[in-house]
Design a protein around this motif. Structure first.
Motif, PDB file in Angstrom:
ATOM      1  N   VAL A 112      72.542  28.971 -26.074  1.00  0.00           N
ATOM      2  CA  VAL A 112      71.707  29.086 -27.267  1.00  0.00           C
ATOM      3  C   VAL A 112      72.621  29.179 -28.478  1.00  0.00           C
ATOM      4  O   VAL A 112      73.612  29.930 -28.469  1.00  0.00           O
ATOM      5  CB  VAL A 112      70.788  30.326 -27.203  1.00  0.00           C
ATOM      6  N   ASP A 113      72.278  28.430 -29.507  1.00  0.00           N
ATOM      7  CA  ASP A 113      73.091  28.407 -30.723  1.00  0.00           C
ATOM      8  C   ASP A 113      72.867  29.683 -31.528  1.00  0.00           C
ATOM      9  O   ASP A 113      71.901  29.812 -32.270  1.00  0.00           O
ATOM     10  CB  ASP A 113      72.713  27.181 -31.566  1.00  0.00           C
ATOM     11  N   GLY A 114      73.747  30.655 -31.348  1.00  0.00           N
ATOM     12  CA  GLY A 114      73.658  31.900 -32.089  1.00  0.00           C
ATOM     13  C   GLY A 114      73.251  33.079 -31.222  1.00  0.00           C
ATOM     14  O   GLY A 114      72.898  32.933 -30.043  1.00  0.00           O
ATOM     15  N   VAL A 115      73.318  34.264 -31.811  1.00  0.00           N
ATOM     16  CA  VAL A 115      72.913  35.499 -31.141  1.00  0.00           C
ATOM     17  C   VAL A 115      71.662  36.030 -31.854  1.00  0.00           C
ATOM     18  O   VAL A 115      71.629  36.102 -33.086  1.00  0.00           O
ATOM     19  CB  VAL A 115      74.036  36.558 -31.198  1.00  0.00           C
ATOM     20  N   TYR A 116      70.657  36.413 -31.074  1.00  0.00           N
ATOM     21  CA  TYR A 116      69.388  36.848 -31.660  1.00  0.00           C
ATOM     22  C   TYR A 116      68.988  38.203 -31.083  1.00  0.00           C
ATOM     23  O   TYR A 116      68.970  38.383 -29.852  1.00  0.00           O
ATOM     24  CB  TYR A 116      68.283  35.820 -31.380  1.00  0.00           C
ATOM     25  N   ILE A 166      58.316  24.391 -33.787  1.00  0.00           N
ATOM     26  CA  ILE A 166      59.490  24.427 -32.910  1.00  0.00           C
ATOM     27  C   ILE A 166      60.774  24.281 -33.728  1.00  0.00           C
ATOM     28  O   ILE A 166      61.739  25.029 -33.547  1.00  0.00           O
ATOM     29  CB  ILE A 166      59.395  23.318 -31.839  1.00  0.00           C
ATOM     30  N   GLU A 167      60.774  23.310 -34.640  1.00  0.00           N
ATOM     31  CA  GLU A 167      61.963  23.080 -35.458  1.00  0.00           C
ATOM     32  C   GLU A 167      62.274  24.283 -36.347  1.00  0.00           C
ATOM     33  O   GLU A 167      63.444  24.560 -36.648  1.00  0.00           O
ATOM     34  CB  GLU A 167      61.747  21.839 -36.333  1.00  0.00           C
ATOM     35  N   LYS A 168      61.233  25.012 -36.744  1.00  0.00           N
ATOM     36  CA  LYS A 168      61.407  26.132 -37.652  1.00  0.00           C
ATOM     37  C   LYS A 168      61.822  27.417 -36.933  1.00  0.00           C
ATOM     38  O   LYS A 168      62.603  28.214 -37.472  1.00  0.00           O
ATOM     39  CB  LYS A 168      60.091  26.364 -38.403  1.00  0.00           C
ATOM     40  N   THR A 169      61.298  27.639 -35.732  1.00  0.00           N
ATOM     41  CA  THR A 169      61.484  28.937 -35.072  1.00  0.00           C
ATOM     42  C   THR A 169      62.361  28.910 -33.823  1.00  0.00           C
ATOM     43  O   THR A 169      62.907  29.949 -33.443  1.00  0.00           O
ATOM     44  CB  THR A 169      60.114  29.533 -34.691  1.00  0.00           C
ATOM     45  N   VAL A 170      62.456  27.770 -33.157  1.00  0.00           N
ATOM     46  CA  VAL A 170      63.217  27.716 -31.904  1.00  0.00           C
ATOM     47  C   VAL A 170      64.635  27.223 -32.186  1.00  0.00           C
ATOM     48  O   VAL A 170      64.819  26.111 -32.700  1.00  0.00           O
ATOM     49  CB  VAL A 170      62.534  26.783 -30.880  1.00  0.00           C
ATOM     50  N   PRO A 171      65.650  28.012 -31.862  1.00  0.00           N
ATOM     51  CA  PRO A 171      67.041  27.570 -32.088  1.00  0.00           C
ATOM     52  C   PRO A 171      67.427  26.473 -31.098  1.00  0.00           C
ATOM     53  O   PRO A 171      66.767  26.276 -30.078  1.00  0.00           O
ATOM     54  CB  PRO A 171      67.845  28.849 -31.843  1.00  0.00           C
ATOM     55  N   SER A 226      70.583  29.991 -12.263  1.00  0.00           N
ATOM     56  CA  SER A 226      71.066  29.157 -11.157  1.00  0.00           C
ATOM     57  C   SER A 226      69.993  28.975 -10.083  1.00  0.00           C
ATOM     58  O   SER A 226      70.069  28.048  -9.271  1.00  0.00           O
ATOM     59  CB  SER A 226      72.314  29.791 -10.536  1.00  0.00           C
ATOM     60  N   GLU A 227      68.978  29.858 -10.082  1.00  0.00           N
ATOM     61  CA  GLU A 227      67.888  29.753  -9.114  1.00  0.00           C
ATOM     62  C   GLU A 227      66.777  28.830  -9.607  1.00  0.00           C
ATOM     63  O   GLU A 227      65.847  28.524  -8.852  1.00  0.00           O
ATOM     64  CB  GLU A 227      67.302  31.152  -8.853  1.00  0.00           C
ATOM     65  N   MET A 228      66.862  28.401 -10.855  1.00  0.00           N
ATOM     66  CA  MET A 228      65.808  27.567 -11.436  1.00  0.00           C
ATOM     67  C   MET A 228      66.139  26.093 -11.220  1.00  0.00           C
ATOM     68  O   MET A 228      67.237  25.645 -11.539  1.00  0.00           O
ATOM     69  CB  MET A 228      65.651  27.873 -12.928  1.00  0.00           C
ATOM     70  N   ASP A 229      65.162  25.377 -10.692  1.00  0.00           N
ATOM     71  CA  ASP A 229      65.391  23.986 -10.298  1.00  0.00           C
ATOM     72  C   ASP A 229      65.037  22.981 -11.404  1.00  0.00           C
ATOM     73  O   ASP A 229      64.438  21.955 -11.122  1.00  0.00           O
ATOM     74  CB  ASP A 229      64.524  23.676  -9.077  1.00  0.00           C
ATOM     75  N   PHE A 230      65.329  23.278 -12.646  1.00  0.00           N
ATOM     76  CA  PHE A 230      65.013  22.333 -13.715  1.00  0.00           C
ATOM     77  C   PHE A 230      65.997  22.516 -14.869  1.00  0.00           C
ATOM     78  O   PHE A 230      66.707  23.511 -14.946  1.00  0.00           O
ATOM     79  CB  PHE A 230      63.583  22.540 -14.219  1.00  0.00           C
ATOM     80  N   GLU A 231      65.995  21.538 -15.738  1.00  0.00           N
ATOM     81  CA  GLU A 231      66.812  21.589 -16.945  1.00  0.00           C
ATOM     82  C   GLU A 231      65.896  21.427 -18.159  1.00  0.00           C
ATOM     83  O   GLU A 231      64.881  20.734 -18.099  1.00  0.00           O
ATOM     84  CB  GLU A 231      67.882  20.494 -16.920  1.00  0.00           C
ATOM     85  N   LEU A 232      66.300  22.066 -19.265  1.00  0.00           N
ATOM     86  CA  LEU A 232      65.441  22.044 -20.451  1.00  0.00           C
ATOM     87  C   LEU A 232      66.294  22.224 -21.705  1.00  0.00           C
ATOM     88  O   LEU A 232      67.315  22.927 -21.681  1.00  0.00           O
ATOM     89  CB  LEU A 232      64.404  23.182 -20.369  1.00  0.00           C
ATOM     90  N   SER A 233      65.875  21.565 -22.781  1.00  0.00           N
ATOM     91  CA  SER A 233      66.557  21.706 -24.055  1.00  0.00           C
ATOM     92  C   SER A 233      65.533  21.650 -25.188  1.00  0.00           C
ATOM     93  O   SER A 233      64.355  21.367 -24.965  1.00  0.00           O
ATOM     94  CB  SER A 233      67.593  20.596 -24.242  1.00  0.00           C
ATOM     95  N   ARG A 234      66.004  21.920 -26.387  1.00  0.00           N
ATOM     96  CA  ARG A 234      65.126  21.869 -27.558  1.00  0.00           C
ATOM     97  C   ARG A 234      64.587  20.452 -27.770  1.00  0.00           C
ATOM     98  O   ARG A 234      63.431  20.263 -28.146  1.00  0.00           O
ATOM     99  CB  ARG A 234      65.902  22.332 -28.795  1.00  0.00           C
ATOM    100  N   ARG A 235      65.410  19.453 -27.495  1.00  0.00           N
ATOM    101  CA  ARG A 235      64.973  18.055 -27.613  1.00  0.00           C
ATOM    102  C   ARG A 235      63.849  17.751 -26.641  1.00  0.00           C
ATOM    103  O   ARG A 235      62.907  17.017 -26.957  1.00  0.00           O
ATOM    104  CB  ARG A 235      66.158  17.118 -27.367  1.00  0.00           C
ATOM    105  N   ASP A 236      63.952  18.324 -25.432  1.00  0.00           N
ATOM    106  CA  ASP A 236      62.885  18.119 -24.443  1.00  0.00           C
ATOM    107  C   ASP A 236      61.564  18.709 -24.932  1.00  0.00           C
ATOM    108  O   ASP A 236      60.498  18.122 -24.733  1.00  0.00           O
ATOM    109  CB  ASP A 236      63.274  18.753 -23.108  1.00  0.00           C
ATOM    110  N   ASP A 273      71.922  36.379 -26.076  1.00  0.00           N
ATOM    111  CA  ASP A 273      73.355  36.276 -26.374  1.00  0.00           C
ATOM    112  C   ASP A 273      74.026  35.516 -25.243  1.00  0.00           C
ATOM    113  O   ASP A 273      74.242  36.059 -24.162  1.00  0.00           O
ATOM    114  CB  ASP A 273      73.964  37.666 -26.534  1.00  0.00           C
ATOM    115  N   THR A 274      74.296  34.249 -25.476  1.00  0.00           N
ATOM    116  CA  THR A 274      74.915  33.413 -24.442  1.00  0.00           C
ATOM    117  C   THR A 274      76.354  33.048 -24.787  1.00  0.00           C
ATOM    118  O   THR A 274      76.944  32.169 -24.156  1.00  0.00           O
ATOM    119  CB  THR A 274      74.102  32.117 -24.240  1.00  0.00           C
ATOM    120  N   ASP A 275      76.918  33.712 -25.797  1.00  0.00           N
ATOM    121  CA  ASP A 275      78.280  33.380 -26.229  1.00  0.00           C
ATOM    122  C   ASP A 275      79.305  33.694 -25.155  1.00  0.00           C
ATOM    123  O   ASP A 275      80.247  32.940 -24.923  1.00  0.00           O
ATOM    124  CB  ASP A 275      78.633  34.117 -27.521  1.00  0.00           C
ATOM    125  N   SER A 276      79.141  34.855 -24.511  1.00  0.00           N
ATOM    126  CA  SER A 276      80.047  35.199 -23.409  1.00  0.00           C
ATOM    127  C   SER A 276      79.356  34.881 -22.095  1.00  0.00           C
ATOM    128  O   SER A 276      78.139  34.727 -22.039  1.00  0.00           O
ATOM    129  CB  SER A 276      80.421  36.684 -23.463  1.00  0.00           C
TER     130      SER A 276
END
Length: 277
Positions: free
Chosen positions: A77-81, A61-66, A138-148, A93-96
């Motif tokens: 997401v940190d960066g554009v892939y 996860i640490e190696k492949t998941v941003p 906005s339709e998804m009823d949960f939150e998630l992050s890389r730390r999770d 691409d979540t920058d814009s």
């Protein structure tokens, strides 16, 4: 005769199928299970091992998941892939605020790929097996992050183990159910060949006839493309093997039906009736 030797003979030695009919039910069942263990390790076990490559899930996860975070109906997401290779396209691409048009408006672009995953800050578009799906965060009823994800790693090992066990049981159950279909089709073949043999014995032959088709199926599974109607070819090969096995068994002189000396008919042979086996 051990199971592994029987596996080898079941591929090319059709005359050996007459010997397989003499095996006890437990050994026949064990043959089928062992065959599925080998098939499962090739098609499921090896890809999992190759994916992790001896690395832990945490390190993977640490190696492949941003770094990312999904909260309040928005994805960051940190960066554009962008990944574009052999019919697979992935773009994140979540920058814009909104990069993607609707899936309907992008149909011409999506038609160029077999598999697609595209994400912006608001939505995700997925194409798989010809089906296109679009969903808004906005339709998804949960939150998630890389730390999770990293906190869930201990549970991931349990989930993976349970998933592998369930997958093996499911695949094995389908294997034995599929042999039922093969045995039913083989009854027609046996009838055309004028061979009298019980359904139970055809089922035993069906289990042994699956060795070569499963080897081919495992090889096909690693190809980057599918073969149309392969399941028909796969089942047809088993039926062909059973037909060749019945033909081989017919040509072998069988033991007399009665006692060889006195008290019986002597030279009364059962011919093509295999009910004595």
């Amino acid at each position: 005769m051990n199971i592994f030797k029987e596996m080898g003979l079941s591929i090319y030695s059709f005359k050996s199928y007459g010997e397989f009919l003499k095996n006890k039910k437990g050994k026949v069942f064990g043959f089928g299970v062992m065959l599925m263990v080998i098939y499962f390790l090739i098609t499921m076990g090896v890809p999992v091992i190759r994916f992790f490559g001896g690395e832990t899930i945490s390190y993977k996860i640490e190696k492949t998941v941003p770094d990312f975070e999904l909260s309040n109906g928005e994805l960051w997401v940190d960066g554009v892939y962008i990944y574009d290779y052999r019919g697979t396209y992935i773009e994140v691409d979540t920058d814009s605020r909104s990069v993607l048009r609707s899936a309907y408006d992008m149909q011409d672009f999506l038609d160029n790929y077999t598999q697609v995953i595209m994400m912006d800050s608001e939505k995700v578009i997925v194409k798989d097996k010809g089906q296109v799906h679009e969903a808004f965060f906005s339709e998804m009823d949960f939150e998630l992050s890389r730390r999770d994800l990293l906190r869930l790693v201990p549970y991931a090992y349990i989930f993976l183990a349970v998933f592998m066990v369930i997958a093996f049981v499911w695949m094995t159950a389908w294997f034995f159910a599929g042999v039922l279909v093969i045995a039913l089709i083989s009854m027609i073949v046996a009838s055309c060949m004028k061979v009298k043999i019980s359904f139970g014995k055809l089922y035993i032959l069906g289990i042994y006839s699956r060795t070569l088709p499963l080897i081919i199926k495992a090889a096909v599974s690693i190809l980057p493309f599918g073969i149309p109607f392969f399941y028909v070819i796969n089942i047809g090969l088993s039926v062909l093997i059973i037909g060749l096995a019945l033909q081989s068994i017919k040509q072998v002189p069988q033991a007399p039906a009665g006692p060889p000396y006195g008290g019986g008919t002597g030279n009364n042979y059962p011919g093509n009736d295999f009910s004595w086996m």
